[in-house]
Each structure stands twice: as structure tokens, then as C-alpha cells.
Design a protein around this motif. Sequence first.
Motif, PDB file in Angstrom:
ATOM      1  N   SER A  20       0.841  -1.212   0.000  1.00 22.74           N
ATOM      2  CA  SER A  20       0.000   0.000   0.000  1.00 22.74           C
ATOM      3  C   SER A  20       0.869   1.252   0.000  1.00 22.74           C
ATOM      4  O   SER A  20       0.531   2.250  -0.644  1.00 22.74           O
ATOM      5  CB  SER A  20      -0.901   0.011   1.233  1.00 22.74           C
ATOM      6  OG  SER A  20      -1.762  -1.105   1.212  1.00 22.74           O
ATOM      7  N   THR A  38      -4.788  -2.612   4.699  1.00 23.79           N
ATOM      8  CA  THR A  38      -5.784  -2.636   3.637  1.00 23.79           C
ATOM      9  C   THR A  38      -6.815  -3.704   3.970  1.00 23.79           C
ATOM     10  O   THR A  38      -6.474  -4.763   4.483  1.00 23.79           O
ATOM     11  CB  THR A  38      -5.087  -2.992   2.310  1.00 23.79           C
ATOM     12  OG1 THR A  38      -3.869  -2.251   2.240  1.00 23.79           O
ATOM     13  CG2 THR A  38      -5.957  -2.672   1.113  1.00 23.79           C
ATOM     14  N   ASP A  61      -4.274  -3.028  -5.216  1.00 28.45           N
ATOM     15  CA  ASP A  61      -3.453  -3.246  -4.021  1.00 28.45           C
ATOM     16  C   ASP A  61      -4.212  -4.240  -3.150  1.00 28.45           C
ATOM     17  O   ASP A  61      -5.283  -3.926  -2.654  1.00 28.45           O
ATOM     18  CB  ASP A  61      -3.279  -1.900  -3.318  1.00 28.45           C
ATOM     19  CG  ASP A  61      -2.667  -2.037  -1.946  1.00 28.45           C
ATOM     20  OD1 ASP A  61      -1.967  -3.032  -1.698  1.00 28.45           O
ATOM     21  OD2 ASP A  61      -2.898  -1.122  -1.121  1.00 28.45           O
ATOM     22  N   THR A  62      -3.665  -5.424  -3.010  1.00 30.45           N
ATOM     23  CA  THR A  62      -4.411  -6.485  -2.326  1.00 30.45           C
ATOM     24  C   THR A  62      -4.013  -6.606  -0.859  1.00 30.45           C
ATOM     25  O   THR A  62      -2.960  -6.127  -0.437  1.00 30.45           O
ATOM     26  CB  THR A  62      -4.171  -7.848  -2.997  1.00 30.45           C
ATOM     27  OG1 THR A  62      -2.828  -8.244  -2.769  1.00 30.45           O
ATOM     28  CG2 THR A  62      -4.440  -7.783  -4.489  1.00 30.45           C
TER      29      THR A  62
HETATM   30 MG    MG Z   1      -1.827  -2.889   2.390  1.00 35.63          MG
END
Ligand code: MG
Length: 170
Positions: A20, A38, A61-62
Motif C-alpha cells: 500500500s 488494507t 493493491d491487495t
Molecule cells: Mg496494504
Amino acid sequence: SHNNLNAKLVLLGDMGAGKSSLVLRFVKGQFLEFQESTIGAAFFSQTLSVNNATVKLEIWDTAGQERYHSLAPMYYRGAAAAIIVYDISNADSFTRAKKWVQELQKQGNPNMVMALAGNKCDLEEKRNVSAEEARAYAEENRLFFMETSAKTAVNVNAMFYEIAKRLPSA
Ligand code: MG
Ligand code: GDP
């Protein structure tokens, strides 16, 4: 001639490696010491000009794949590019990155542009993964390799541009 290209890019890697933070640095030029975790996945888009082409990167972005691994294919399916991120101060994160590479080699799009990012290269005094080892691994597996720092911005733009340049017909 001028091409317009949309390309899906996915970031994969251990929790805490800095996925992230790399995206935040690239898209907004910012860094947070306490980046919030996240939930699921976050989506960003950024347009770059490379090689006479305009490339719109659709960046996923996982998170959470450590626990819900079965969700991962949903994120990398159809991806033209992947950045596999590890933390140079954390050897386990490098092991995990290699697992992601294997998975993408088996299940991902065969023409996927893959980059290996050794993030947190500002933490030289805490280094646990040598650049030589990572570079050798990347060469064997035909990945593009860079050490990055989302904190200091070292190599962050360069990495995304290099990926965009390598996209077919970019
Ligand atoms: Mg993240
Ligand atoms: P993610 O789980 O892979 O998305 O990782 P995050 O982006 O949430 O980052 C995890 C932690 O590492 C946060 O506290 C960030 O501030 C920190 N971090 C991320 N990138 C860097 C970096 O390049 N250098 C340093 N020193 N810390 C970083």
C-alpha cells in the motif's frame, strides 16, 4: 503512432511488506509511518507516458491473501503486470514472495510482466535479504528486480515506469 493502453497491475506480497505504501508513494507522492492495513483490495489508477504510448495503469493493491488465499486469483486474473513485494529486513517475506512468483508462473497470464520489489531499502542496517540473492533469483525467473523505498521514494516511480515500458505494445 500513438497507442493508448489500459493495463491491470496487481501488487502481491506479505502483509507489512509495503504494498500500500508503494502505491501511495507512486499515486500521491506520500508516505505514512503508520499506513492503515488494507481491507480486501484497494483500486487506484494512474496514467503514464512511455515509448510514445499512454498507459493507464489500473492498480489493485491487495490484502488478506495471507488468510484468504483462495481470493488471490480473483485479483491477478487478467492482470497484465504484477509487482511482488518483499521487505529487505524480513527474510520470511522474501520466501513468501517466491511462493507468489511460483503461483503466478503456474496460474497467471503467461505474458504477465512481473517485477520483484525489495522494499524498505532505507532499512540497510536491518537488512536480512541480500540484493545479490534477490537479483539472482529474479534473473533465473525472468523477473524485473529493483530495491525500492516507499519511505524515501527511491526507485518507486522508476519501477512503475519500467513495468509500463515492458507491457506488450507500449
Ligand atoms: Mg496494504
Ligand atoms: P502492506 O501490508 O504490504 O500494504 O504494507 P504497508 O504499506 O501497510 O506498510 C507496512 C508498514 O511498513 C507501514 O508501517 C509502513 O509505514 C512501513 N513501510 C512501508 N514501506 C516502507 C519503506 O520503504 N521503508 C520503511 N522504513 N517503512 C516502510
